[in-house]
Write a protein that holds these residues in place. Sequence first.
Motif, PDB file in Angstrom:
ATOM      1  N   LEU A 128      14.953  -5.232   0.804  1.00 44.36           N
ATOM      2  CA  LEU A 128      14.676  -3.816   0.592  1.00 44.36           C
ATOM      3  C   LEU A 128      13.268  -3.602   0.037  1.00 44.36           C
ATOM      4  O   LEU A 128      12.552  -2.685   0.472  1.00 44.36           O
ATOM      5  CB  LEU A 128      15.712  -3.217  -0.359  1.00 44.36           C
ATOM      6  N   LEU A 129      12.850  -4.448  -0.908  1.00 42.21           N
ATOM      7  CA  LEU A 129      11.522  -4.285  -1.499  1.00 42.21           C
ATOM      8  C   LEU A 129      10.420  -4.586  -0.486  1.00 42.21           C
ATOM      9  O   LEU A 129       9.368  -3.915  -0.481  1.00 42.21           O
ATOM     10  CB  LEU A 129      11.384  -5.185  -2.721  1.00 42.21           C
ATOM     11  N   PHE A 130      10.625  -5.598   0.358  1.00 38.97           N
ATOM     12  CA  PHE A 130       9.614  -5.910   1.375  1.00 38.97           C
ATOM     13  C   PHE A 130       9.454  -4.744   2.341  1.00 38.97           C
ATOM     14  O   PHE A 130       8.327  -4.343   2.684  1.00 38.97           O
ATOM     15  CB  PHE A 130      10.006  -7.180   2.126  1.00 38.97           C
ATOM     16  N   MET A 131      10.579  -4.169   2.788  1.00 39.01           N
ATOM     17  CA  MET A 131      10.502  -3.022   3.697  1.00 39.01           C
ATOM     18  C   MET A 131       9.902  -1.813   2.989  1.00 39.01           C
ATOM     19  O   MET A 131       9.158  -1.035   3.597  1.00 39.01           O
ATOM     20  CB  MET A 131      11.897  -2.693   4.223  1.00 39.01           C
ATOM     21  N   LEU A 132      10.206  -1.645   1.707  1.00 37.32           N
ATOM     22  CA  LEU A 132       9.627  -0.538   0.952  1.00 37.32           C
ATOM     23  C   LEU A 132       8.114  -0.692   0.829  1.00 37.32           C
ATOM     24  O   LEU A 132       7.368   0.290   0.920  1.00 37.32           O
ATOM     25  CB  LEU A 132      10.262  -0.478  -0.438  1.00 37.32           C
ATOM     26  N   GLY A 133       7.645  -1.927   0.654  1.00 37.64           N
ATOM     27  CA  GLY A 133       6.211  -2.173   0.601  1.00 37.64           C
ATOM     28  C   GLY A 133       5.522  -1.839   1.919  1.00 37.64           C
ATOM     29  O   GLY A 133       4.437  -1.236   1.934  1.00 37.64           O
ATOM     30  N   MET A 134       6.145  -2.206   3.022  1.00 36.36           N
ATOM     31  CA  MET A 134       5.586  -1.867   4.328  1.00 36.36           C
ATOM     32  C   MET A 134       5.584  -0.357   4.550  1.00 36.36           C
ATOM     33  O   MET A 134       4.615   0.193   5.093  1.00 36.36           O
ATOM     34  CB  MET A 134       6.382  -2.571   5.429  1.00 36.36           C
ATOM     35  N   ALA A 135       6.646   0.324   4.134  1.00 37.45           N
ATOM     36  CA  ALA A 135       6.713   1.776   4.297  1.00 37.45           C
ATOM     37  C   ALA A 135       5.646   2.467   3.446  1.00 37.45           C
ATOM     38  O   ALA A 135       4.990   3.419   3.902  1.00 37.45           O
ATOM     39  CB  ALA A 135       8.108   2.274   3.911  1.00 37.45           C
ATOM     40  N   PHE A 136       5.454   1.992   2.216  1.00 40.29           N
ATOM     41  CA  PHE A 136       4.410   2.547   1.350  1.00 40.29           C
ATOM     42  C   PHE A 136       3.038   2.366   1.982  1.00 40.29           C
ATOM     43  O   PHE A 136       2.193   3.277   1.949  1.00 40.29           O
ATOM     44  CB  PHE A 136       4.468   1.866  -0.019  1.00 40.29           C
ATOM     45  N   CYS A 137       2.814   1.206   2.576  1.00 43.22           N
ATOM     46  CA  CYS A 137       1.535   0.933   3.223  1.00 43.22           C
ATOM     47  C   CYS A 137       1.322   1.842   4.435  1.00 43.22           C
ATOM     48  O   CYS A 137       0.233   2.385   4.630  1.00 43.22           O
ATOM     49  CB  CYS A 137       1.481  -0.538   3.646  1.00 43.22           C
ATOM     50  N   TYR A 138       2.373   2.036   5.235  1.00 39.51           N
ATOM     51  CA  TYR A 138       2.242   2.822   6.464  1.00 39.51           C
ATOM     52  C   TYR A 138       2.068   4.303   6.182  1.00 39.51           C
ATOM     53  O   TYR A 138       1.174   4.961   6.735  1.00 39.51           O
ATOM     54  CB  TYR A 138       3.462   2.595   7.346  1.00 39.51           C
ATOM     55  N   PHE A 139       2.920   4.858   5.316  1.00 32.16           N
ATOM     56  CA  PHE A 139       2.937   6.309   5.125  1.00 32.16           C
ATOM     57  C   PHE A 139       1.885   6.806   4.134  1.00 32.16           C
ATOM     58  O   PHE A 139       1.499   7.974   4.199  1.00 32.16           O
ATOM     59  CB  PHE A 139       4.327   6.758   4.652  1.00 32.16           C
ATOM     60  N   PHE A 140       1.442   5.935   3.247  1.00 35.10           N
ATOM     61  CA  PHE A 140       0.539   6.413   2.201  1.00 35.10           C
ATOM     62  C   PHE A 140      -0.822   5.723   2.249  1.00 35.10           C
ATOM     63  O   PHE A 140      -1.866   6.383   2.284  1.00 35.10           O
ATOM     64  CB  PHE A 140       1.188   6.215   0.829  1.00 35.10           C
ATOM     65  N   VAL A 141      -0.812   4.404   2.279  1.00 38.22           N
ATOM     66  CA  VAL A 141      -2.072   3.662   2.194  1.00 38.22           C
ATOM     67  C   VAL A 141      -2.912   3.855   3.443  1.00 38.22           C
ATOM     68  O   VAL A 141      -4.117   4.168   3.358  1.00 38.22           O
ATOM     69  CB  VAL A 141      -1.801   2.162   1.944  1.00 38.22           C
ATOM     70  N   PHE A 142      -2.318   3.675   4.625  1.00 41.28           N
ATOM     71  CA  PHE A 142      -3.089   3.782   5.861  1.00 41.28           C
ATOM     72  C   PHE A 142      -3.754   5.148   6.000  1.00 41.28           C
ATOM     73  O   PHE A 142      -4.943   5.248   6.305  1.00 41.28           O
ATOM     74  CB  PHE A 142      -2.188   3.519   7.066  1.00 41.28           C
ATOM     75  N   ARG A 143      -2.980   6.192   5.797  1.00 36.40           N
ATOM     76  CA  ARG A 143      -3.533   7.534   5.976  1.00 36.40           C
ATOM     77  C   ARG A 143      -4.665   7.805   4.982  1.00 36.40           C
ATOM     78  O   ARG A 143      -5.689   8.404   5.335  1.00 36.40           O
ATOM     79  CB  ARG A 143      -2.418   8.572   5.820  1.00 36.40           C
ATOM     80  N   THR A 144      -4.489   7.353   3.736  1.00 36.25           N
ATOM     81  CA  THR A 144      -5.524   7.583   2.729  1.00 36.25           C
ATOM     82  C   THR A 144      -6.780   6.773   3.020  1.00 36.25           C
ATOM     83  O   THR A 144      -7.906   7.298   2.969  1.00 36.25           O
ATOM     84  CB  THR A 144      -4.986   7.224   1.335  1.00 36.25           C
ATOM     85  N   THR A 180       3.578  -7.923  -2.366  1.00 35.21           N
ATOM     86  CA  THR A 180       3.336  -7.275  -3.659  1.00 35.21           C
ATOM     87  C   THR A 180       4.611  -6.638  -4.211  1.00 35.21           C
ATOM     88  O   THR A 180       4.898  -6.729  -5.410  1.00 35.21           O
ATOM     89  CB  THR A 180       2.237  -6.217  -3.520  1.00 35.21           C
ATOM     90  N   PHE A 181       5.376  -6.015  -3.359  1.00 40.32           N
ATOM     91  CA  PHE A 181       6.597  -5.354  -3.805  1.00 40.32           C
ATOM     92  C   PHE A 181       7.701  -6.350  -4.156  1.00 40.32           C
ATOM     93  O   PHE A 181       8.767  -5.937  -4.645  1.00 40.32           O
ATOM     94  CB  PHE A 181       7.084  -4.372  -2.737  1.00 40.32           C
ATOM     95  N   GLU A 182       7.456  -7.642  -3.927  1.00 42.06           N
ATOM     96  CA  GLU A 182       8.427  -8.667  -4.333  1.00 42.06           C
ATOM     97  C   GLU A 182       8.193  -9.129  -5.771  1.00 42.06           C
ATOM     98  O   GLU A 182       8.947  -9.970  -6.271  1.00 42.06           O
ATOM     99  CB  GLU A 182       8.321  -9.888  -3.400  1.00 42.06           C
ATOM    100  N   VAL A 183       7.180  -8.601  -6.432  1.00 40.54           N
ATOM    101  CA  VAL A 183       6.852  -9.040  -7.790  1.00 40.54           C
ATOM    102  C   VAL A 183       8.023  -8.873  -8.754  1.00 40.54           C
ATOM    103  O   VAL A 183       8.313  -9.786  -9.549  1.00 40.54           O
ATOM    104  CB  VAL A 183       5.594  -8.315  -8.293  1.00 40.54           C
ATOM    105  N   PRO A 184       8.741  -7.739  -8.771  1.00 38.19           N
ATOM    106  CA  PRO A 184       9.879  -7.636  -9.694  1.00 38.19           C
ATOM    107  C   PRO A 184      10.929  -8.722  -9.493  1.00 38.19           C
ATOM    108  O   PRO A 184      11.478  -9.253 -10.465  1.00 38.19           O
ATOM    109  CB  PRO A 184      10.457  -6.246  -9.394  1.00 38.19           C
ATOM    110  N   VAL A 185      11.197  -9.070  -8.246  1.00 37.16           N
ATOM    111  CA  VAL A 185      12.170 -10.127  -7.966  1.00 37.16           C
ATOM    112  C   VAL A 185      11.671 -11.462  -8.511  1.00 37.16           C
ATOM    113  O   VAL A 185      12.443 -12.230  -9.109  1.00 37.16           O
ATOM    114  CB  VAL A 185      12.435 -10.224  -6.447  1.00 37.16           C
TER     115      VAL A 185
END
Length: 268
Positions: A128-144, A180-185
């Motif tokens: 879940l965290l890996f997919m969340l990291g990819m989603a954060f990158c796609y929807f927020f980081v790329f556009r910015t 990066t989003f795997e850091v908490p694990v």
Amino acid sequence: MTQQAKQDGLDQEQPQETFISHLVELRSRLMKAVLAVIAVFVVLFIYPGASAIYDVLAQPMLASLPEGTRMIATGVITPFMVPVKVTLMAAFVVALPVVLYQAWAFVAPGLYRHEKRLAMPLIVSSTLLFMLGMAFCYFFVFRTVFHFIATFAPQSITPAPDIEAYLSFVMTMFMAFGITFEVPVAVVLLVKTGIVELQKLRAARGYVVVGAFVIAAIVTPPDVVSQFMLAVPLCLLYEVGLICARMVTPRNTEDDSEDTAADLTQSR
């Protein structure tokens, strides 16, 4: 041949048979994981299709380009191979739970009971965290980032990114943010297994901040925006990992000994 010699021969054959059985089990698990990825790839290739999947991936870049501008392909077979690679990447992400489950099933027989209870939540949370990291990158980081770069482009040029270079950039960024989003694990696992004490991880906050910005400078493009957008979440996720690790109560020696005794009893 004496009885002792026969026993020695059996003792030598048993480790070899165990090693071979492990190799057979590993091959079986790898085949199942690969077949799962291939099956998802075939489905995605047929519907919605490799071209449609690439168009979705390219949307953040297309939104930042001037109106009427498209991406280009400089290679002869690039228009075919790049969408295929994107579809294969998407198939791996979709089949990631199956891949991780096969890895867990291979190592599970060698784990203690309390370790098995820890393994499945780690697999689910890691996915879940890996997919969340990819989603954060796609929807927020790329556009910015793409919008930031487009504002600095000279008026005398017309940007026309190559699709192969874009794919390489996207995969690098996806991997960077997914890991990066795997850091908490990782933090919880270090504390739960007793490898590192929570107090030492807290004391290492300064080193983590410096390391986060160094990693961001190496992985991301040479612009301040993308570097901050990787380094800041890494530091925040490290703090989240510390909070989660604080909630994890370390098991005492008596409980571990009871689990070990129970596992030995089952093995007999």
